[in-house]
Write a protein that holds these residues in place. Structure first.
Motif, PDB file in Angstrom:
ATOM      1  N   LEU A  25       5.421   3.420 -10.483  1.00  0.00           N
ATOM      2  CA  LEU A  25       4.010   3.656 -10.767  1.00  0.00           C
ATOM      3  C   LEU A  25       3.132   3.253  -9.591  1.00  0.00           C
ATOM      4  O   LEU A  25       2.195   3.980  -9.207  1.00  0.00           O
ATOM      5  CB  LEU A  25       3.594   2.888 -12.021  1.00  0.00           C
ATOM      6  CG  LEU A  25       4.195   3.364 -13.348  1.00  0.00           C
ATOM      7  CD1 LEU A  25       3.938   2.336 -14.447  1.00  0.00           C
ATOM      8  CD2 LEU A  25       3.637   4.713 -13.749  1.00  0.00           C
ATOM      9  N   GLU A  26       3.443   2.107  -9.000  1.00  0.00           N
ATOM     10  CA  GLU A  26       2.664   1.636  -7.854  1.00  0.00           C
ATOM     11  C   GLU A  26       2.873   2.534  -6.637  1.00  0.00           C
ATOM     12  O   GLU A  26       1.921   2.858  -5.926  1.00  0.00           O
ATOM     13  CB  GLU A  26       3.043   0.197  -7.513  1.00  0.00           C
ATOM     14  CG  GLU A  26       2.578  -0.834  -8.520  1.00  0.00           C
ATOM     15  CD  GLU A  26       1.072  -1.062  -8.486  1.00  0.00           C
ATOM     16  OE1 GLU A  26       0.426  -0.711  -7.486  1.00  0.00           O
ATOM     17  OE2 GLU A  26       0.544  -1.601  -9.477  1.00  0.00           O
ATOM     18  N   GLU A  27       4.101   2.911  -6.396  1.00  0.00           N
ATOM     19  CA  GLU A  27       4.390   3.773  -5.249  1.00  0.00           C
ATOM     20  C   GLU A  27       3.642   5.100  -5.351  1.00  0.00           C
ATOM     21  O   GLU A  27       3.218   5.661  -4.338  1.00  0.00           O
ATOM     22  CB  GLU A  27       5.894   4.032  -5.149  1.00  0.00           C
ATOM     23  CG  GLU A  27       6.730   2.832  -4.739  1.00  0.00           C
ATOM     24  CD  GLU A  27       6.803   2.650  -3.226  1.00  0.00           C
ATOM     25  OE1 GLU A  27       6.251   3.494  -2.492  1.00  0.00           O
ATOM     26  OE2 GLU A  27       7.420   1.662  -2.783  1.00  0.00           O
ATOM     27  N   LEU A 207      13.194  -2.818   1.462  1.00  0.00           N
ATOM     28  CA  LEU A 207      12.476  -2.498   0.231  1.00  0.00           C
ATOM     29  C   LEU A 207      11.448  -3.578  -0.100  1.00  0.00           C
ATOM     30  O   LEU A 207      10.339  -3.275  -0.568  1.00  0.00           O
ATOM     31  CB  LEU A 207      13.453  -2.329  -0.933  1.00  0.00           C
ATOM     32  CG  LEU A 207      14.413  -1.141  -0.844  1.00  0.00           C
ATOM     33  CD1 LEU A 207      15.400  -1.166  -2.010  1.00  0.00           C
ATOM     34  CD2 LEU A 207      13.654   0.188  -0.817  1.00  0.00           C
ATOM     35  N   LEU A 208      11.780  -4.822   0.153  1.00  0.00           N
ATOM     36  CA  LEU A 208      10.856  -5.916  -0.140  1.00  0.00           C
ATOM     37  C   LEU A 208       9.597  -5.852   0.715  1.00  0.00           C
ATOM     38  O   LEU A 208       8.556  -6.421   0.344  1.00  0.00           O
ATOM     39  CB  LEU A 208      11.544  -7.266   0.085  1.00  0.00           C
ATOM     40  CG  LEU A 208      12.674  -7.646  -0.879  1.00  0.00           C
ATOM     41  CD1 LEU A 208      13.220  -9.020  -0.509  1.00  0.00           C
ATOM     42  CD2 LEU A 208      12.203  -7.636  -2.326  1.00  0.00           C
ATOM     43  N   LYS A 214       5.540  -5.549  -2.635  1.00  0.00           N
ATOM     44  CA  LYS A 214       4.934  -6.861  -2.396  1.00  0.00           C
ATOM     45  C   LYS A 214       3.892  -7.189  -3.454  1.00  0.00           C
ATOM     46  O   LYS A 214       3.802  -8.327  -3.935  1.00  0.00           O
ATOM     47  CB  LYS A 214       4.278  -6.893  -1.010  1.00  0.00           C
ATOM     48  CG  LYS A 214       5.227  -6.986   0.159  1.00  0.00           C
ATOM     49  CD  LYS A 214       4.418  -7.073   1.444  1.00  0.00           C
ATOM     50  CE  LYS A 214       5.283  -7.185   2.665  1.00  0.00           C
ATOM     51  NZ  LYS A 214       4.476  -7.274   3.908  1.00  0.00           N
ATOM     52  N   LYS A 215       3.094  -6.187  -3.808  1.00  0.00           N
ATOM     53  CA  LYS A 215       2.048  -6.400  -4.811  1.00  0.00           C
ATOM     54  C   LYS A 215       2.638  -6.873  -6.134  1.00  0.00           C
ATOM     55  O   LYS A 215       2.156  -7.840  -6.735  1.00  0.00           O
ATOM     56  CB  LYS A 215       1.264  -5.099  -5.013  1.00  0.00           C
ATOM     57  CG  LYS A 215       0.204  -5.173  -6.096  1.00  0.00           C
ATOM     58  CD  LYS A 215      -0.510  -3.842  -6.270  1.00  0.00           C
ATOM     59  CE  LYS A 215      -1.497  -3.880  -7.422  1.00  0.00           C
ATOM     60  NZ  LYS A 215      -2.205  -2.582  -7.598  1.00  0.00           N
ATOM     61  N   LEU A 216       3.698  -6.215  -6.573  1.00  0.00           N
ATOM     62  CA  LEU A 216       4.287  -6.575  -7.861  1.00  0.00           C
ATOM     63  C   LEU A 216       5.119  -7.847  -7.783  1.00  0.00           C
ATOM     64  O   LEU A 216       5.214  -8.588  -8.762  1.00  0.00           O
ATOM     65  CB  LEU A 216       5.121  -5.411  -8.388  1.00  0.00           C
ATOM     66  CG  LEU A 216       4.298  -4.197  -8.824  1.00  0.00           C
ATOM     67  CD1 LEU A 216       5.203  -3.085  -9.327  1.00  0.00           C
ATOM     68  CD2 LEU A 216       3.286  -4.565  -9.903  1.00  0.00           C
ATOM     69  N   GLN A 220       4.935 -11.062 -10.273  1.00  0.00           N
ATOM     70  CA  GLN A 220       6.106 -11.717 -10.865  1.00  0.00           C
ATOM     71  C   GLN A 220       6.134 -13.203 -10.515  1.00  0.00           C
ATOM     72  O   GLN A 220       6.490 -14.044 -11.364  1.00  0.00           O
ATOM     73  CB  GLN A 220       7.373 -11.034 -10.368  1.00  0.00           C
ATOM     74  CG  GLN A 220       7.532  -9.614 -10.875  1.00  0.00           C
ATOM     75  CD  GLN A 220       8.750  -8.934 -10.283  1.00  0.00           C
ATOM     76  OE1 GLN A 220       9.881  -9.316 -10.540  1.00  0.00           O
ATOM     77  NE2 GLN A 220       8.512  -7.912  -9.465  1.00  0.00           N
ATOM     78  N   ALA A 221       5.789 -13.533  -9.284  1.00  0.00           N
ATOM     79  CA  ALA A 221       5.764 -14.938  -8.871  1.00  0.00           C
ATOM     80  C   ALA A 221       4.736 -15.729  -9.684  1.00  0.00           C
ATOM     81  O   ALA A 221       4.979 -16.880 -10.068  1.00  0.00           O
ATOM     82  CB  ALA A 221       5.468 -15.041  -7.380  1.00  0.00           C
TER      83      ALA A 221
END
Length: 228
Positions: A25-27, A207-208, A214-216, A220-221
């Motif tokens: 969704l973000e991509e 990928l990271l 990074k946003k998601l 999560q963090a």
């Protein structure tokens, strides 16, 4: 619930299958609202959620711009999203043969990587009895999947699974792999992933570094700090 957003994603704050849909969704730059279900209370096992997903699992998606079209199962959701919204083929592919390879990897993730991690997680943390043979089986299966990915990625154009670029095939593996690679999931402790699976490790690091990822990861963090 307000339908100001284009889509509603029913998910969980730590559920890998929900996050892999969120990455897509973000991509794609789609507007969506995440509804985080209370799994310990069994919210996912009763109405109104089971009216949306009779299987009582996350994730599920409602597309309010498509007549409130509802779909569940993360792999099916991802295929729906790229078919309907990735017309520019940003994270999918145009070539017919490559499309089938993309689907091949999505099916491999949903039938292989995800269940093996999930079963190991269950037997190590929640099963009422210790079953060493089950734990050993799923540990070995996880490492087998790592070997498959590492071998393919070492030879793949651009270091990605399909089309020489990052696609949903790559992103779908990210949540569970991240648990193992960055957080040392107990099922693979003692395994030197960068050394033993260098192509997989390098792929994961690429990928990271993607901005939507990074946003998601930051979200999560935050949830992890809150004890979610």
């Amino acid at each position: 619930m307000s339908h100001g957003k284009q889509l509603t994603l029913y998910t969980h704050k730590s559920g890998p299958n929900g996050w892999r849909v969120a990455y897509v969704l973000e991509e794609l730059g789609l507007t969506y609202e995440s509804v985080y279900l209370d799994i310990p209370s069994g919210e996912h096992k009763r109405a109104p959620y089971t009216d949306i997903n009779p299987n009582g699992r996350i994730p599920a998606l409602i597309d309010h711009h498509n007549g409130d079209f509802t779909i569940w199962e993360s792999g099916a959701i991802i295929v729906y999203l790229i078919d309907k919204y990735d017309t520019a083929k940003r994270i999918s592919v145009a070539d017919e043969k490559e499309r089938y390879h993309l689907l091949q990897w999505l099916f491999f993730q949903t039938s292989g990587q995800g269940p093996y991690f999930g079963q190991l997680f269950w037997f190590m943390r929640y099963h009422p009895e210790k079953v060493p043979s089950a734990i050993e089986r799923y540990q070995k299966e996880i490492l087998r999947v790592f070997s498959v990915l590492d071998g393919v990625l070492a030879k793949a154009p651009g270091g990605y699974l399909v089309g020489g670029k990052p696609t949903v095939a790559d992103l779908s593996f990210l949540p569970w792999n991240d648990i193992a690679i960055r957080f040392g999931f107990e099922g693979v402790e003692g395994v030197d992933i960068p050394k033993q699976y260098p192509a997989l490790y390098a792929w994961h690091q690429r990928l990271l570094e993607r901005e939507p990822v990074k946003k998601l990861l930051a979200v999560q963090a935050k949830f992890a700090q809150e004890g979610a």
